[in-house]
Design a protein around this motif. Structure first.
Motif, PDB file in Angstrom:
ATOM      1  N   MET A 112      12.266   1.364  13.647  1.00 33.78           N
ATOM      2  CA  MET A 112      11.624   1.474  14.829  1.00 33.78           C
ATOM      3  C   MET A 112      10.034   1.035  14.816  1.00 33.78           C
ATOM      4  N   VAL A 113       9.501   1.839  13.985  1.00 38.02           N
ATOM      5  CA  VAL A 113       7.911   1.535  13.677  1.00 38.02           C
ATOM      6  C   VAL A 113       7.671   0.233  13.445  1.00 38.02           C
ATOM      7  N   HIS A 114       8.312  -0.197  12.424  1.00 37.53           N
ATOM      8  CA  HIS A 114       8.181  -1.742  12.004  1.00 37.53           C
ATOM      9  C   HIS A 114       8.396  -2.787  12.961  1.00 37.53           C
ATOM     10  N   VAL A 115       9.543  -2.508  13.539  1.00 41.73           N
ATOM     11  CA  VAL A 115       9.898  -3.384  14.691  1.00 41.73           C
ATOM     12  C   VAL A 115       8.784  -3.501  15.692  1.00 41.73           C
ATOM     13  N   ARG A 116       8.177  -2.310  16.074  1.00 47.15           N
ATOM     14  CA  ARG A 116       7.044  -2.339  16.948  1.00 47.15           C
ATOM     15  C   ARG A 116       5.998  -3.013  16.359  1.00 47.15           C
ATOM     16  N   ARG A 117       5.726  -2.775  15.070  1.00 46.55           N
ATOM     17  CA  ARG A 117       4.519  -3.427  14.690  1.00 46.55           C
ATOM     18  C   ARG A 117       4.751  -5.258  14.669  1.00 46.55           C
ATOM     19  N   LEU A 118       5.998  -5.418  14.468  1.00 47.63           N
ATOM     20  CA  LEU A 118       6.479  -6.943  14.527  1.00 47.63           C
ATOM     21  C   LEU A 118       5.976  -7.575  15.771  1.00 47.63           C
ATOM     22  N   ARG A 119       6.696  -6.751  16.817  1.00 41.85           N
ATOM     23  CA  ARG A 119       6.632  -7.183  18.031  1.00 41.85           C
ATOM     24  C   ARG A 119       5.160  -7.540  18.406  1.00 41.85           C
ATOM     25  N   GLU A 120       4.193  -6.729  18.209  1.00 35.95           N
ATOM     26  CA  GLU A 120       2.789  -6.447  18.456  1.00 35.95           C
ATOM     27  C   GLU A 120       2.242  -7.836  17.871  1.00 35.95           C
ATOM     28  N   LYS A 121       2.787  -8.559  16.754  1.00 32.54           N
ATOM     29  CA  LYS A 121       2.420  -9.613  16.202  1.00 32.54           C
ATOM     30  C   LYS A 121       2.790 -10.902  16.922  1.00 32.54           C
ATOM     31  N   ILE A 171       0.846  -1.069   0.134  1.00 32.62           N
ATOM     32  CA  ILE A 171      -0.002  -0.073  -0.021  1.00 32.62           C
ATOM     33  C   ILE A 171       0.828   1.243   0.104  1.00 32.62           C
ATOM     34  N   LEU A 172       0.675   2.085  -0.924  1.00 26.46           N
ATOM     35  CA  LEU A 172       1.497   3.408  -1.312  1.00 26.46           C
ATOM     36  C   LEU A 172       0.536   4.626  -0.835  1.00 26.46           C
ATOM     37  N   PHE A 173       0.803   5.453   0.308  1.00 30.33           N
ATOM     38  CA  PHE A 173      -0.046   6.435   0.351  1.00 30.33           C
ATOM     39  C   PHE A 173       0.347   7.617  -0.498  1.00 30.33           C
ATOM     40  N   LEU A 174      -0.919   8.194  -0.872  1.00 29.27           N
ATOM     41  CA  LEU A 174      -0.675   9.217  -1.674  1.00 29.27           C
ATOM     42  C   LEU A 174      -1.331  10.597  -0.814  1.00 29.27           C
ATOM     43  N   THR A 175      -0.694  11.731  -0.567  1.00 28.13           N
ATOM     44  CA  THR A 175      -1.127  12.497   0.520  1.00 28.13           C
ATOM     45  C   THR A 175      -0.374  14.029   0.250  1.00 28.13           C
ATOM     46  N   ALA A 176      -1.106  15.169   0.888  1.00 30.72           N
ATOM     47  CA  ALA A 176      -0.525  16.382   0.938  1.00 30.72           C
ATOM     48  C   ALA A 176       0.121  16.674   2.157  1.00 30.72           C
ATOM     49  N   LYS A 177       0.044  15.747   3.158  1.00 26.14           N
ATOM     50  CA  LYS A 177       0.567  15.729   4.717  1.00 26.14           C
ATOM     51  C   LYS A 177       2.082  15.338   4.482  1.00 26.14           C
ATOM     52  N   THR A 178       2.888  16.173   4.683  1.00 32.15           N
ATOM     53  CA  THR A 178       4.264  15.894   4.313  1.00 32.15           C
ATOM     54  C   THR A 178       5.283  15.955   5.696  1.00 32.15           C
ATOM     55  N   THR A 179       4.794  15.970   6.976  1.00 35.82           N
ATOM     56  CA  THR A 179       5.748  16.016   7.929  1.00 35.82           C
ATOM     57  C   THR A 179       6.153  14.663   8.297  1.00 35.82           C
ATOM     58  N   ASP A 180       7.299  14.510   8.883  1.00 32.41           N
ATOM     59  CA  ASP A 180       7.828  13.425   9.472  1.00 32.41           C
ATOM     60  C   ASP A 180       6.890  12.338  10.315  1.00 32.41           C
ATOM     61  N   LEU A 181       6.152  12.764  11.084  1.00 30.74           N
ATOM     62  CA  LEU A 181       5.063  12.406  11.948  1.00 30.74           C
ATOM     63  C   LEU A 181       3.759  11.858  11.199  1.00 30.74           C
ATOM     64  N   ASP A 182       3.771  12.551  10.102  1.00 32.77           N
ATOM     65  CA  ASP A 182       2.592  11.886   9.317  1.00 32.77           C
ATOM     66  C   ASP A 182       3.034  10.790   8.459  1.00 32.77           C
ATOM     67  N   LYS A 183       4.199  10.773   7.910  1.00 31.17           N
ATOM     68  CA  LYS A 183       4.898   9.655   7.441  1.00 31.17           C
ATOM     69  C   LYS A 183       5.030   8.421   8.294  1.00 31.17           C
ATOM     70  N   LEU A 184       5.262   8.545   9.475  1.00 32.06           N
ATOM     71  CA  LEU A 184       5.616   7.738  10.447  1.00 32.06           C
ATOM     72  C   LEU A 184       4.154   6.831  10.883  1.00 32.06           C
ATOM     73  N   GLN A 185       3.049   7.923  10.745  1.00 32.81           N
ATOM     74  CA  GLN A 185       1.901   7.298  11.074  1.00 32.81           C
ATOM     75  C   GLN A 185       1.451   6.440   9.967  1.00 32.81           C
ATOM     76  N   GLY A 186       1.794   6.919   8.767  1.00 30.67           N
ATOM     77  CA  GLY A 186       1.469   5.782   7.736  1.00 30.67           C
ATOM     78  C   GLY A 186       1.913   4.542   7.538  1.00 30.67           C
ATOM     79  N   PHE A 187       3.489   4.773   7.901  1.00 31.89           N
ATOM     80  CA  PHE A 187       4.035   3.371   8.284  1.00 31.89           C
ATOM     81  C   PHE A 187       3.372   2.403   9.326  1.00 31.89           C
ATOM     82  N   SER A 188       3.042   3.199  10.396  1.00 29.80           N
ATOM     83  CA  SER A 188       2.496   2.606  11.555  1.00 29.80           C
ATOM     84  C   SER A 188       0.904   1.837  11.369  1.00 29.80           C
TER      85      SER A 188
END
Length: 241
Positions: free
Chosen positions: A202-211, A82-99
């Motif tokens: 870090m985000v992807h490691v956290r998601r793996l741990r949750e699984k 899944i590739l996000f298309l968005t006008a939101k450009t902050t690092d926080l927005d990107k991390l949220q997308g990955f999370s």
């Protein structure tokens, strides 16, 4: 490989008809044969179940649901990129997308040819993950197992959906048991041309741990080595390949 890539189904989700038409035209010029479109979350989820796309381009701002929430819902059904298309450009927005399970993040305005290039790269990578002879064994650790032939993750005898990047990261850990792996090393080897860095890992490691972890806050498998990186700790007698 290129002809097989062009036979893959692409789903474009955006409420802007100009973007839908623009990307459809560009992909058609690149000889992609199966392009589906949706302008609402409800329509998008129907398309996902109806057409089983191989890759999804997802706008974050939709009229009936935000793309992050929709991504999470789609992840309960499929693990395709899944590739996000968005006008939101902050690092926080990107991390949220990955999370939420996104595999890449493309900001608007964008170059349509860059979108095509990223889609091709994702499709090629997902196809190679099924063909690469180095990804043949089933890694079975009792508590969980991951089958690199099918891309299936099973935890406590129940199948768990695992997006492509998380699957690649888990397989990377499985192929390097009991080794100290720096975030830079993981990012270089798993993400390749992806944008991001330490936070993305870090985000992807956290998601793996949750699984795979019983208690993600006290991981038994993917251990943090403070200031150095991560280690996938496996008792050698449990590491059955």
């Amino acid at each position: 490989m290129n002809n097989k890539i062009k036979e893959r189904t692409i789903l474009i989700i955006d409420d802007d008809t100009y973007i839908l038409d623009l990307l459809t035209t560009v992909f058609e010029k690149e000889e992609f044969q199966h392009i589906k479109k949706a302008s609402t979350g409800e329509e998008a989820y129907f398309q996902v179940k109806q057409n089983n796309p191989h890759i999804i381009l997802l706008d974050v701002m939709l009229p009936d649901i935000d793309g992050f929430t929709l991504c999470s819902q789609i992840r309960s059904y499929t693990s395709v990129p899944i590739l996000f298309l968005t006008a939101k450009t902050t690092d926080l927005d990107k991390l949220q997308g990955f999370s939420f399970g996104g595999d890449d993040y493309i900001t608007k305005p964008f170059n349509p040819l860059e979108v095509v290039a990223r889609v091709k790269a994702q499709l090629k990578r997902s196809m190679q993950s099924n063909l690469d002879p180095s990804l043949q064994p089933v890694y079975d650790y009792g508590h969980f197992k991951v089958d690199s032939n099918t891309g299936k993750l099973t935890v406590k005898d129940e199948q768990v959906e695992c997006p492509l990047l998380e699957l690649k990261l888990l397989l990377y850990f499985c192929k390097h048991p009991n080794q100290l792996l720096s975030k830079h090393q993981i990012y270089r080897d798993v993400w390749e041309e992806y944008y991001g860095g330490d936070n993305t890992v870090m985000v992807h490691v956290r998601r793996l741990r949750e699984k795979i972890e019983d208690d993600p806050s006290k991981p038994q498998w993917i251990k943090t080595v403070r200031g150095l990186g991560y280690m996938f700790e496996v008792d050698k007698k449990e590491d059955s390949l």
